[in-house]
Design an enzyme around this catalytic site. Structure first.
Site, PDB file in Angstrom:
ATOM      1  N   LYS A  63       0.863  -1.184   0.000  1.00  0.00           N
ATOM      2  CA  LYS A  63       0.000   0.000   0.000  1.00  0.00           C
ATOM      3  C   LYS A  63       0.897   1.230   0.000  1.00  0.00           C
ATOM      4  CE  LYS A  63      -3.746   2.003   2.802  1.00  0.00           C
ATOM      5  NZ  LYS A  63      -4.548   1.839   4.031  1.00  0.00           N
ATOM      6  N   SER A 138      -9.447   1.632   3.097  1.00  0.00           N
ATOM      7  CA  SER A 138      -8.627   2.367   2.164  1.00  0.00           C
ATOM      8  C   SER A 138      -7.619   1.514   1.390  1.00  0.00           C
ATOM      9  CB  SER A 138      -7.878   3.485   2.900  1.00  0.00           C
ATOM     10  OG  SER A 138      -7.035   2.933   3.893  1.00  0.00           O
ATOM     11  N   SER A 162      -9.543  -0.725   7.156  1.00  0.00           N
ATOM     12  CA  SER A 162      -9.022  -0.590   5.798  1.00  0.00           C
ATOM     13  C   SER A 162      -8.404  -1.828   5.172  1.00  0.00           C
ATOM     14  CB  SER A 162      -7.987   0.513   5.753  1.00  0.00           C
ATOM     15  OG  SER A 162      -8.650   1.731   5.648  1.00  0.00           O
TER      16      SER A 162
HETATM   17  N1  GLN Z   1     -12.734   3.874   6.554  1.00  0.00           N
HETATM   18  C1  GLN Z   1     -12.091   4.195   7.777  1.00  0.00           C
HETATM   19  C2  GLN Z   1     -11.657   5.640   7.770  1.00  0.00           C
HETATM   20  O1  GLN Z   1     -11.801   6.245   6.773  1.00  0.00           O
HETATM   21  C3  GLN Z   1     -10.918   3.310   8.015  1.00  0.00           C
HETATM   22  C4  GLN Z   1      -9.750   3.705   7.209  1.00  0.00           C
HETATM   23  C5  GLN Z   1      -8.513   2.970   7.569  1.00  0.00           C
HETATM   24  O2  GLN Z   1      -8.551   1.956   8.271  1.00  0.00           O
HETATM   25  N2  GLN Z   1      -7.395   3.508   7.152  1.00  0.00           N
HETATM   26  O3  GLN Z   1     -11.162   6.151   8.720  1.00  0.00           O
END
Ligand code: GLN
Length: 455
Positions: A63, A138, A162
């Site tokens: 990532k 994400s 994410s």
């Molecule tokens: N969707 C969640 C957020 O936007 C989790 C994102 C993540 O784990 N980086 O905070």
């Protein structure tokens, strides 16, 4: 035994070609030169008849929020579009030391801010199962690369879901380990108190191997803890897992799709029929979980991203005064979603608001932890759906950020609890989450093996 049927170079070439032509927007940057160099070294080792390790020559994805020295780490943002990592993240270094080969920096929501991988300067990532839908986020690019077999495994990051949510949306495995099991050194900070390094792969065995390699105490991350290696035998049978629980209010919520609910309850019956006891548990309402998580995550991200003012890192936009330069740099280079979070985070931390909002969220987090502690006196595992519904069409969640935040209803609680939680591609359309008490990552993998047998 190495069969020598396919050289490592040929394997890497094949994967790079697939990544290059892929139409899912999973790639921020290909690491072809580095990967082919490393592959040639592995081939030389094999031809000398030397023993090679389990991960040696295995192509993987990263990532685009992890430092890998010499590569550009953009966090899918305009701000860091040309930022070159000066060092390598501990977790990634451990994989390199084990001989794994990095192929690609993967598309994701900018700075981890999102649940759909649409908040990126590289174009929305498309779902591996149906490209009209979002990949989830994400770590969307990472999940799609694994699902399409462009990488054998990928390393995502999970702050509030994410890794688990895109794993569910693309029908693969994705683990958020216990907080502190893997060093965060070199992972760009989103919310430091819940950020976790997490592997995505197509099998439980791959997750186990990669987890073992990355785990361990690190002097560069004071929150890391010592952990035992998890052996294949230790997770082969469900021995010791007698009782599982699930949160009644997750399943009774109005927001859950009828089909997800029916499938989940059918799974519960199946598990009962195998002689495992199932308990219904009480938990906080999803709205409370989501608002607690977003209050803390926004506060932490506002602090963490305050260093990105164009002075030391990233694109700087010169303006009238130094203060204006900071303002213009940040307002032109952060996405709308990131700005929403920075503004929200600074608001909840500011004088006059922090007692009522930030401190309240911290207190709620303590209560959530107590609730988990109590639950794990009664059950060995907590099972839940990954998401209340199936992935939205690309474009739809951008129209309604609040609805997007609510799609994290089932994942964020386990992040606040710092618990090990695994998405398995079974049970419901977006999979199931298996959680266990802190440091019981092995229990999670054990139960996953059991589910694989019965579904
Ligand atoms: N969707 C969640 C957020 O936007 C989790 C994102 C993540 O784990 N980086 O905070």
């Amino acid at each position: 035994m190495v069969s020598k049927e396919l050289t490592c170079t040929a394997l890497v070439q094949e994967k790079i070609a697939l990544l290059k032509q892929n139409k899912y927007n999973t790639v921020n940057c290909l690491l072809s030169e580095m990967a082919l160099d490393l592959a040639a070294k592995v081939d030389a080792k094999i031809s000398r008849g030397e023993r090679i390790g389990l991960l040696e020559g295995i192509p993987f994805g990263i990532k685009d929020v992890y430092m890998l020295q010499g590569t550009v780490t953009t966090a899918s943002s305009d701000l860091l579009k040309q930022y070159k990592s000066a060092y390598t993240a501990t977790a990634i270094q451990k994989l390199l030391d084990a001989g794994a080969i990095p192929l690609v920096k993967e598309n994701c929501d900018s700075f981890g801010h999102g649940s759909s991988s649409e908040n990126t300067i590289f174009g929305a990532v498309k779902n591996a199962v149906n490209p009209e839908f979002v990949a989830g986020g994400s770590s969307g690019g990472s999940a799609v690369n694994v699902a399409k077999e462009y990488t054998v495994f990928s390393i995502g990051g999970d702050t509030g879901g994410s890794v688990r949510q895109p794993a569910g949306y693309n029908h693969i495995y994705g683990l958020k380990p216990t907080y502190g099991r893997i060093s965060r050194y070199g992972l760009m900070a989103y919310a430091s108190s819940t950020d976790c390094v997490g592997p995505l792969a197509k099998s439980i065995e791959d997750i186990r191997i990669v987890l073992n390699v990355m785990s361990g105490k690190d002097v560069r991350d004071q929150t890391t803890v010592f952990s035992e290696e998890i052996s294949e035998d230790a997770i082969g049978t469900p021995k010791g897992i007698n009782t599982i629980g699930y949160f009644k209010n997750f399943i009774e919520s109005k927001a859950i799709d009828a089909e997800v609910k029916a499938d989940f309850l059918a799974m519960i019956e199946k598990i009962k029929s195998k002689g495992i006891q199932v308990k219904e548990l009480d938990f906080f309402k999803s709205d409370t979980l989501v608002s607690t998580y977003y209050t803390l995550a926004m506060a932490e991200t506002a602090s963490n991203l305050s260093r990105l003012d164009g002075t030391n890192y990233g694109n700087r936009v010169e303006s009238g005064s130094l203060k204006e330069t900071y303002a213009v740099t940040r307002s032109e280079n952060f996405s709308e979603e990131s700005k929403r979070r920075i503004v929200g985070g600074n608001q909840v931390l500011s004088q006059g608001f922090s007692d009522a909002i930030y401190l309240k969220a911290l207190a709620l987090r303590d209560q959530i932890l107590e609730n988990f502690n109590k639950d794990f006196e009664e059950v060995d595992v907590i099972l839940s759906p990954v998401t209340p519904s199936t992935p939205p069409k690309i474009g739809d969640s951008l129209k309604d950020p609040l609805a997007m935040y609510l799609s994290d209803a089932y994942t964020v609680g386990f992040s606040l609890g710092q618990l090990p939680t695994l998405t398995v591609p079974k049970g419901t359309a977006t999979g199931l989450q298996i959680s266990a008490a802190k440091n019981k990552d092995a229990t999670v993998l054990k139960f996953a093996n059991f589910l694989k047998e019965i579904v």
